[in-house]
Design a protein around this motif. Structure first.
Motif, PDB file in Angstrom:
ATOM      1  N   VAL A  71      14.807  13.475  -3.953  1.00 19.86           N
ATOM      2  CA  VAL A  71      15.037  12.221  -3.231  1.00 19.86           C
ATOM      3  C   VAL A  71      13.768  11.907  -2.452  1.00 19.86           C
ATOM      4  O   VAL A  71      13.200  12.785  -1.801  1.00 19.86           O
ATOM      5  N   ILE A  72      13.320  10.666  -2.529  1.00 20.30           N
ATOM      6  CA  ILE A  72      12.080  10.253  -1.878  1.00 20.30           C
ATOM      7  C   ILE A  72      12.356   9.202  -0.813  1.00 20.30           C
ATOM      8  O   ILE A  72      13.085   8.241  -1.070  1.00 20.30           O
ATOM      9  N   TYR A  73      11.800   9.432   0.378  1.00 22.29           N
ATOM     10  CA  TYR A  73      11.938   8.487   1.494  1.00 22.29           C
ATOM     11  C   TYR A  73      10.564   8.163   2.050  1.00 22.29           C
ATOM     12  O   TYR A  73       9.706   9.052   2.153  1.00 22.29           O
ATOM     13  N   ASN A  74      10.354   6.913   2.476  1.00 19.48           N
ATOM     14  CA  ASN A  74       9.206   6.614   3.326  1.00 19.48           C
ATOM     15  C   ASN A  74       9.383   7.374   4.639  1.00 19.48           C
ATOM     16  O   ASN A  74      10.461   7.308   5.249  1.00 19.48           O
ATOM     17  N   THR A  75       8.361   8.064   5.070  1.00 20.49           N
ATOM     18  CA  THR A  75       8.470   8.835   6.305  1.00 20.49           C
ATOM     19  C   THR A  75       8.844   7.961   7.482  1.00 20.49           C
ATOM     20  O   THR A  75       9.640   8.353   8.348  1.00 20.49           O
ATOM     21  N   ALA A  76       8.298   6.755   7.520  1.00 23.77           N
ATOM     22  CA  ALA A  76       8.554   5.845   8.644  1.00 23.77           C
ATOM     23  C   ALA A  76      10.043   5.509   8.767  1.00 23.77           C
ATOM     24  O   ALA A  76      10.525   5.209   9.870  1.00 23.77           O
ATOM     25  N   SER A  77      10.773   5.534   7.660  1.00 26.07           N
ATOM     26  CA  SER A  77      12.190   5.162   7.708  1.00 26.07           C
ATOM     27  C   SER A  77      13.063   6.296   8.231  1.00 26.07           C
ATOM     28  O   SER A  77      14.253   6.093   8.477  1.00 26.07           O
ATOM     29  N   LEU A  78      12.483   7.472   8.396  1.00 23.85           N
ATOM     30  CA  LEU A  78      13.248   8.623   8.861  1.00 23.85           C
ATOM     31  C   LEU A  78      13.186   8.811  10.373  1.00 23.85           C
ATOM     32  O   LEU A  78      13.856   9.657  10.921  1.00 23.85           O
ATOM     33  N   VAL A  79      12.347   8.002  11.010  1.00 25.33           N
ATOM     34  CA  VAL A  79      12.174   8.131  12.462  1.00 25.33           C
ATOM     35  C   VAL A  79      13.391   7.538  13.174  1.00 25.33           C
ATOM     36  O   VAL A  79      13.869   6.459  12.819  1.00 25.33           O
TER      37      VAL A  79
ATOM     38  N   LYS B 294      14.535   4.048   3.563  1.00 29.56           N
ATOM     39  CA  LYS B 294      13.786   3.102   2.746  1.00 29.56           C
ATOM     40  C   LYS B 294      12.762   3.850   1.912  1.00 29.56           C
ATOM     41  O   LYS B 294      12.217   4.859   2.344  1.00 29.56           O
ATOM     42  N   THR B 295      12.521   3.336   0.719  1.00 33.17           N
ATOM     43  CA  THR B 295      11.515   3.898  -0.162  1.00 33.17           C
ATOM     44  C   THR B 295      10.771   2.755  -0.824  1.00 33.17           C
ATOM     45  O   THR B 295      11.380   1.930  -1.506  1.00 33.17           O
ATOM     46  N   SER B 296       9.478   2.674  -0.613  1.00 33.10           N
ATOM     47  CA  SER B 296       8.715   1.598  -1.241  1.00 33.10           C
ATOM     48  C   SER B 296       8.491   1.903  -2.716  1.00 33.10           C
ATOM     49  O   SER B 296       8.328   3.052  -3.117  1.00 33.10           O
ATOM     50  N   ARG B 297       8.489   0.876  -3.517  1.00 27.46           N
ATOM     51  CA  ARG B 297       8.292   1.038  -4.951  1.00 27.46           C
ATOM     52  C   ARG B 297       6.934   1.660  -5.257  1.00 27.46           C
ATOM     53  O   ARG B 297       6.806   2.463  -6.181  1.00 27.46           O
ATOM     54  N   ILE B 298       5.939   1.302  -4.471  1.00 22.38           N
ATOM     55  CA  ILE B 298       4.609   1.848  -4.726  1.00 22.38           C
ATOM     56  C   ILE B 298       4.570   3.348  -4.430  1.00 22.38           C
ATOM     57  O   ILE B 298       3.860   4.104  -5.100  1.00 22.38           O
ATOM     58  N   ASN B 299       5.372   3.805  -3.474  1.00 22.29           N
ATOM     59  CA  ASN B 299       5.459   5.245  -3.207  1.00 22.29           C
ATOM     60  C   ASN B 299       6.175   5.978  -4.343  1.00 22.29           C
ATOM     61  O   ASN B 299       5.796   7.092  -4.715  1.00 22.29           O
TER      62      ASN B 299
ATOM     63  N   ASP C 259       0.820  -1.207   0.000  1.00 23.98           N
ATOM     64  CA  ASP C 259       0.000   0.000   0.000  1.00 23.98           C
ATOM     65  C   ASP C 259       0.855   1.258   0.000  1.00 23.98           C
ATOM     66  O   ASP C 259       1.976   1.270   0.514  1.00 23.98           O
ATOM     67  N   ILE C 260       0.289   2.317  -0.557  1.00 24.17           N
ATOM     68  CA  ILE C 260       0.930   3.627  -0.512  1.00 24.17           C
ATOM     69  C   ILE C 260       0.978   4.093   0.936  1.00 24.17           C
ATOM     70  O   ILE C 260       0.001   3.956   1.683  1.00 24.17           O
ATOM     71  N   SER C 261       2.097   4.638   1.345  1.00 26.17           N
ATOM     72  CA  SER C 261       2.246   5.167   2.694  1.00 26.17           C
ATOM     73  C   SER C 261       2.709   6.620   2.609  1.00 26.17           C
ATOM     74  O   SER C 261       2.946   7.148   1.521  1.00 26.17           O
TER      75      SER C 261
END
Length: 243
Positions: free
Chosen positions: A235-243, A206-211, A186-188
């Motif tokens: 540059v794109i990051y999943n927000t959760a990976s930045l915590v 981390k960056t999900s492919r769907i994002n 799912d998109i996050s």
């Protein structure tokens, strides 16, 4: 709008096609093995499949395929096998980018075509002189010697920066740089930055492919978002990976 996607059979390319179809766009794809595509695509009237390897097409064929497209997305990459990494074509991404851009320019469209390149956070944007730690520079130099796909990614983005530039009348571009790619259903929530905020080598996010696909699709569908990032390498990051 009609969008051409190359690299559509790859893990990220599939997500891009799905996002575009879901948003109502017409999509053309150039794929070498159409039998591997999802069944749901085969009867989709919004999707036109071209059975070919992009670099084996003639210049006139490429010009024909891009002639009615308002956007082109490249999700091309090298398979993570010995042949994929060290075999030919070693400049798959760069050569495809160059030939697609040449085709667009030869067609001389009335309005600039959007060109979106999937790149990597391990490649820096030399337009803005991004700082890189010395240790990372050493690793990147080693990757250039040992991994031809890394050089290919660098040169593809460099082609857009230096050959197309910021004021081309036929092409506007964005090179999207995900960090460590992951598979998620799912998109996050994700965040975008002009430059990496962490080391792609020693402290990757981390960056999900769907994002990545969601952002690319939005670049095509949302003109305000496009004007925010055109001519750049976000540059794109999943927000959760930045915590």
């Amino acid at each position: 709008m009609t969008v051409l996607v190359v690299g559509a059979s790859g893990a990220t390319g599939r997500q891009v096609v799905e996002q575009l179809l879901n948003s109502g766009q017409k999509v053309k794809i150039i794929v070498r093995s159409p039998e591997k595509l999802p069944e749901s695509w085969k009867n989709n009237k919004q999707l036109h499949t071209i059975h070919a390897a992009v670099l084996e097409l003639s210049d006139s064929q490429i010009r024909q395929y891009v002639s009615d497209c308002q956007a082109v997305v490249s999700c091309l990459g090298h398979n993570l096998t010995w042949k994929g990494v060290y075999g030919h074509p070693r400049k798959l991404v760069t050569d495809a980018t160059r030939r697609l851009c040449n085709a667009i320019k030869t067609n001389n469209p009335k309005h600039p075509v959007k060109f979106i390149l999937m790149n990597t956070s391990g490649n820096r944007n030399r337009d803005i002189n991004e700082p890189i730690p010395f240790a990372q520079k050493c690793v990147i130099a080693l990757l250039r010697l040992l991994l031809p796909p890394h050089v290919d990614n660098e040169k593809a983005a460099d082609y857009l920066r230096t050959k197309i530039g910021q004021n081309d009348p036929n092409i506007e571009w964005v090179a999207v740089r995900p960090d460590n790619l992951t598979h998620e259903a799912d998109i996050s929530v994700y965040k975008l930055y002009p430059s990496p905020i962490r080391s792609a080598i020693f402290n990757a996010g981390k960056t999900s492919r769907i994002n990545v696909a969601h952002f690319m699709s939005n670049l095509i569908n949302n003109d305000n978002l496009w004007y925010q990032w055109k001519g750049q390498m976000p540059v794109i990051y999943n927000t959760a990976s930045l915590v």
